[in-house]
Scaffold this active site. Structure first.
Site, PDB file in Angstrom:
ATOM      1  CE  LYS A  74      -3.828   1.995   2.742  1.00 39.14           C
ATOM      2  NZ  LYS A  74      -4.636   1.790   3.960  1.00 39.14           N
ATOM      3  CB  SER A 149      -7.913   3.638   2.971  1.00 38.85           C
ATOM      4  OG  SER A 149      -7.072   3.043   3.930  1.00 38.85           O
ATOM      5  CB  SER A 173      -7.973   0.677   5.808  1.00 40.67           C
ATOM      6  OG  SER A 173      -8.681   1.873   5.695  1.00 40.67           O
TER       7      SER A 173
HETATM    8  N1  GLN Z   1     -12.766   3.944   6.681  1.00 43.07           N
HETATM    9  C1  GLN Z   1     -12.099   4.370   7.875  1.00 43.07           C
HETATM   10  C2  GLN Z   1     -11.773   5.835   7.779  1.00 43.07           C
HETATM   11  O1  GLN Z   1     -12.136   6.422   6.824  1.00 43.07           O
HETATM   12  C3  GLN Z   1     -10.877   3.554   8.115  1.00 43.07           C
HETATM   13  C4  GLN Z   1      -9.665   3.976   7.382  1.00 43.07           C
HETATM   14  C5  GLN Z   1      -8.462   3.140   7.698  1.00 43.07           C
HETATM   15  O2  GLN Z   1      -8.574   2.097   8.347  1.00 43.07           O
HETATM   16  N2  GLN Z   1      -7.313   3.622   7.291  1.00 43.07           N
HETATM   17  O3  GLN Z   1     -11.178   6.391   8.636  1.00 43.07           O
END
Ligand code: GLN
Length: 474
Positions: A74, A149, A173
């Site tokens: 990532k 994400s 994410s």
């Molecule tokens: N969807 C969550 C957010 O927007 C988690 C994001 C993540 O785990 N990096 O914060």
């Protein structure tokens, strides 16, 4: 090329049944054929050269644990000599000068890094639509989100563009995109894997973990990347099990089913599939109990107050002076800060910086930030209490299967889709999303398994059991 997991692949390379060089060529070809999925921010064309060296090492018998594995990373994790963008215009041309510990550990065990994957900007989002380089598409239906994400990571695995990926999970994410694309996604205990070289979003929540095609690879990769790191003082020196050696041990765990996770808003097919798994577990000799996690309803608010507060502090470093994007026509220092950040951050990142600054500001600190810290403790206590009685908790990973790109165009709607994943991050506990089938539209369904702190072994053993014994699995 036929192999069932990374170990099997390595063995077949050793015996000359598979050519690693050809395998890497094939992945690179698949990446370009599937360019429209937009899974990669950067593709490592040197991967073929790496493959030549590693193939020789395997044949000589002195290769590392991950020799033969082709892994994507990532694009919030540093890897020297490859761009690190965090899918943000503010870091568009940034090349880091060091490598993240988790990535270095992969390299030390001879993994090949095939490229950096697209994600939501600074890992903020649940659909990958917040990337400055455009959304990633779900290979099951290109009009749908891959989740976020770590959407690029999940898609790189689901669409067979590599063997596995390393993602990050601050509030879901790894697990949510894994669920949306039908792969295995493991968020380890906070502190299990070093955060050194991971671009900070919310430092007391951020974790690094694998997205894979099977449980064995998840265990093997976790085993490689975890451990104490002097460069991250929050990394734990808790004993590091050889996860991949412990999978076969069959144990009849006591499974908790939290009633708050099965209420209104949960897609019927997800509920039914999980109920099927529960019935199967019961008939296989597992004890299951329904129980309550009473503070679940506060988890979204608590998560979004605390993570935006931490993000607002962490993202202060992108000021147009030290590194990254710098606005051209500013006359004063204040203007330079303002213009650089205004021109290069995306809307969601700005929203979170403002929200975070607000909840930390004098006059509101007690009302929001301090209160949320207290509620975080209550949520953690709920889990501690539950784990006095059960070994594992199972729940849906997401309330729905993959939604359409553009469908959740209102921030609150997007935030609410994280309802089942954020609690594990608030409590710091490990959790994994397991692919357990498909809905009527043919979209993947994920089931989540959570355990007490540092009990990844139990999760992996349980997942391995299901992978090998659930009838009509997938
Ligand atoms: N969807 C969550 C957010 O927007 C988690 C994001 C993540 O785990 N990096 O914060």
């Amino acid at each position: 090329m036929n192999y069932s997991n990374i170990r099997d692949k390595q063995e077949k390379i050793r015996r000359g049944e598979i050519s690693l060089v050809e395998n890497v060529h094939a992945f690179l070809e698949r990446i370009s054929e599937n360019f429209d999925l937009n899974a990669f921010n950067f593709v490592n064309e040197n991967a073929v050269k790496d493959a030549e060296l590693i193939e020789a090492k395997i044949k000589e018998g002195d290769a590392g644990k991950l020799a033969g594995a082709v892994i994507s990373v990532k694009d919030v994790l540093s890897l020297k000599e490859m761009p690190l963008t965090c899918s943000s215009n503010i870091l568009k041309n940034f090349i880091p000068v060091y490598t993240a510990t988790a990535v270095q550990k992969l390299l030390d065990e001879d993994a090949i890094i095939i490229g950096k994957t697209n994600c939501d900007e600074f890992a903020m989002g649940s659909s990958n639509e917040n990337s400055a380089f455009g959304a990633v598409k779900n290979p099951y239906d290109k009009e749908r989100a891959p989740g976020g994400s770590s959407g690029g990571s999940a898609v790189s695995v689901a669409a067979n563009l590599c063997d596995a990926s390393i993602g990050t999970d601050t509030g879901g994410s790894i697990r949510q995109p894994a669920a949306f694309t039908g792969v295995w996604g493991l968020k380890p205990t906070y502190g299990r894997v070093s955060r050194y070289g991971l671009t900070a979003f919310a430092s007391s929540f951020d974790t690094v973990g694998p997205l894979t095609k099977n449980v064995s690879d998840a265990a093997l990769i976790l085993e490689v990347i975890s451990g104490k790191d002097p460069k991250d003082s929050t990394s734990s020196d808790n004993e590091k099990p050889q996860y991949s050696q412990l999978l076969e041990e069959e144990r009849k765990f006591k499974i908790g089913i939290p009633k708050e996770y099965f209420g209104e808003g949960l897609q019927k097919e997800i509920k039914e599939k999980i109920e099927n798994v529960i019935r199967f577990l019961e008939s296989s000799g597992f004890e299951t109990v329904k129980f309550s996690l009473p503070h679940t309803e506060y988890s979204i608010a608590t998560y979004y107050i605390l993570t935006t507060a931490e993000a607002s502090a962490n993202l202060a470093r992108y000021d147009g002076v030290r590194y990254g994007y710098r606005s051209k026509d500013s006359t004063t220092l204040d203007e330079l800060y303002f213009n650089s950040r205004n021109e290069a951050f995306g809307a969601e990142v700005k929203r979170r910086i403002m929200l975070g600054t607000y909840v930390l500001s004098a006059g509101y600190y007690d009302k929001y930030f301090d209160k949320a810290q207290r509620v975080r403790r209550l949520i953690k206590n709920d889990f501690d209490k539950a784990f006095e009685k059960v070994d594992l908790i199972i729940a849906p990973t997401t309330p729905t299967t993959a939604f359409k790109l553009g469908e959740k165009n209102e921030p609150l709607q997007m935030y609410l889709s994280d309802i089942f994943t954020v609690s594990a991050n608030l409590a710091g506990i490990p959790a994994m999303s397991l692919p357990i089938g498909f809905d009527a539209k043919g979209l993947p369904i994920g089931m989540q398994v959570m355990s007490p702190l540092f009990n990844e072994t139990k999760i992996l053993q349980f997942a391995y059991f299901l992978e090998n014994s659930l009838p009509n699995f997938n």
